[in-house]
Write a protein that holds these residues in place. Sequence first.
Motif, PDB file in Angstrom:
ATOM      1  N   GLY A  76       0.818  -1.210   0.000  1.00 49.31           N
ATOM      2  CA  GLY A  76       0.000   0.000   0.000  1.00 49.31           C
ATOM      3  C   GLY A  76       0.847   1.254   0.000  1.00 49.31           C
ATOM      4  N   VAL A  77       1.910   1.253   0.807  1.00 47.56           N
ATOM      5  CA  VAL A  77       2.821   2.394   0.857  1.00 47.56           C
ATOM      6  C   VAL A  77       3.492   2.575  -0.501  1.00 47.56           C
ATOM      7  N   ARG A  78       3.900   1.483  -1.112  1.00 54.65           N
ATOM      8  CA  ARG A  78       4.562   1.552  -2.414  1.00 54.65           C
ATOM      9  C   ARG A  78       3.629   2.094  -3.488  1.00 54.65           C
ATOM     10  N   LEU A  79       2.388   1.661  -3.446  1.00 51.68           N
ATOM     11  CA  LEU A  79       1.411   2.152  -4.417  1.00 51.68           C
ATOM     12  C   LEU A  79       1.161   3.645  -4.226  1.00 51.68           C
ATOM     13  N   ILE A  80       1.070   4.082  -2.995  1.00 51.40           N
ATOM     14  CA  ILE A  80       0.860   5.509  -2.712  1.00 51.40           C
ATOM     15  C   ILE A  80       2.056   6.330  -3.199  1.00 51.40           C
ATOM     16  N   ILE A  81       3.259   5.813  -3.017  1.00 52.25           N
ATOM     17  CA  ILE A  81       4.452   6.517  -3.509  1.00 52.25           C
ATOM     18  C   ILE A  81       4.423   6.612  -5.027  1.00 52.25           C
ATOM     19  N   LEU A  82       4.045   5.514  -5.701  1.00 48.05           N
ATOM     20  CA  LEU A  82       3.941   5.537  -7.166  1.00 48.05           C
ATOM     21  C   LEU A  82       2.916   6.566  -7.624  1.00 48.05           C
ATOM     22  N   GLN A  83       1.811   6.646  -6.911  1.00 42.70           N
ATOM     23  CA  GLN A  83       0.763   7.596  -7.276  1.00 42.70           C
ATOM     24  C   GLN A  83       1.221   9.034  -7.044  1.00 42.70           C
ATOM     25  N   GLY A  84       1.816   9.293  -5.895  1.00 46.10           N
ATOM     26  CA  GLY A  84       2.213  10.657  -5.559  1.00 46.10           C
ATOM     27  C   GLY A  84       3.435  11.134  -6.324  1.00 46.10           C
ATOM     28  N   ALA A  85       4.431  10.277  -6.450  1.00 45.51           N
ATOM     29  CA  ALA A  85       5.685  10.696  -7.064  1.00 45.51           C
ATOM     30  C   ALA A  85       5.674  10.612  -8.583  1.00 45.51           C
ATOM     31  N   TYR A  86       4.965   9.637  -9.141  1.00 45.28           N
ATOM     32  CA  TYR A  86       5.029   9.413 -10.583  1.00 45.28           C
ATOM     33  C   TYR A  86       3.684   9.518 -11.288  1.00 45.28           C
TER      34      TYR A  86
END
Length: 113
Positions: free
Chosen positions: A8-18
Amino acid sequence: MVSMEDMGVRLIILQGAYGYKGFTEQIGENTYKTDVKAFKEAIENAKEPIDASKVSKLSSDQIKVLQGASSGSWLIPLLNRMGELGMMDLREGLVNPKVFQYTSTINAYKRSI
């Protein structure tokens, strides 16, 4: 195997950063729901590309940049897997829209003085 919380954290980072928009559904005017379980299952279990037109892998230049990031150790394999499955077209480059907008604003300011 990655825990549901870590994924979930990784998906949120992908959404926010990329700007990754997959596995997200708008449920209200400013409210979104992210399906971490479906994302995790796709990453771990998919055998065929989800979108064959986007099948790609990270370039050596992209890998060099990501290795400098603290998240590079898990981000590189995840992005490569997403590219294999056509979940994200890595040939377009990994552009952080917020950083790009900030850089554009700074460059415009420098040109004006």
